[in-house]
Scaffold this motif. Structure first.
Motif: not given
Length: 133
Positions: A20-25, A36-41, A28-31, A45-48
């Motif tokens: 989760y943390e690896t994917n979030k990072k 695009n990341l909409i939300n991180a909980n 979040e880099k917004n490349l 441990k979910t990413l939207t």
């Protein structure tokens, strides 16, 4: 990792906090070649992320797909240069194409600092491309 798709968004659920943390990072880099990341909980441990088109595996078959290998190599190299880690799961199903033909890289579950040899068999059952730089 589980993915739920709804109304232009994908919700990715992780059971492993490290993944989760690896994917979030990464998100979040917004490349511009990663959705695009909409939300991180952090609690769940979910990413939207935004839903973008369909995978190359869904859209194309056979020799048409092979035309995308140079572009997949380029995405793999961009990924390595941006994060210093290898994707380790470069397959047609992990590259999305939007309606304008732009490609996006997804599925960072196996991303590590080295080219992994210990990827599970169910991952290797598809055509896997690990590009070495």
């Amino acid at each position: 990792m589980a993915i739920t798709i709804c109304k232009g968004q994908c919700v990715i659920s992780f059971s492993n906090k490290e993944q989760y943390e690896t994917n979030k990072k990464i998100y979040e880099k917004n490349l511009n070649w990663i959705p695009n990341l909409i939300n991180a909980n952090d609690e769940d441990k979910t990413l939207t992320i935004e839903k973008i088109g369909r995978s190359l595996a869904e859209k194309y078959q056979g020799s048409i797909r092979s035309r995308y290998l140079p572009k997949m190599r380029m995405l793999s190299k961009k990924f390595y240069n941006s994060f210093g880690i290898y994707h380790n799961d470069m397959r047609y199903k992990n590259v999305l194409e939007d309606s304008n033909g732009k490609l996006y890289l997804i599925d960072f579950e196996y991303a590590t600092k080295s080219l992994e040899k210990n990827i599970p068999n169910y991952v290797r059952s598809g055509k896997l491309y690990n590009f070495n730089f």
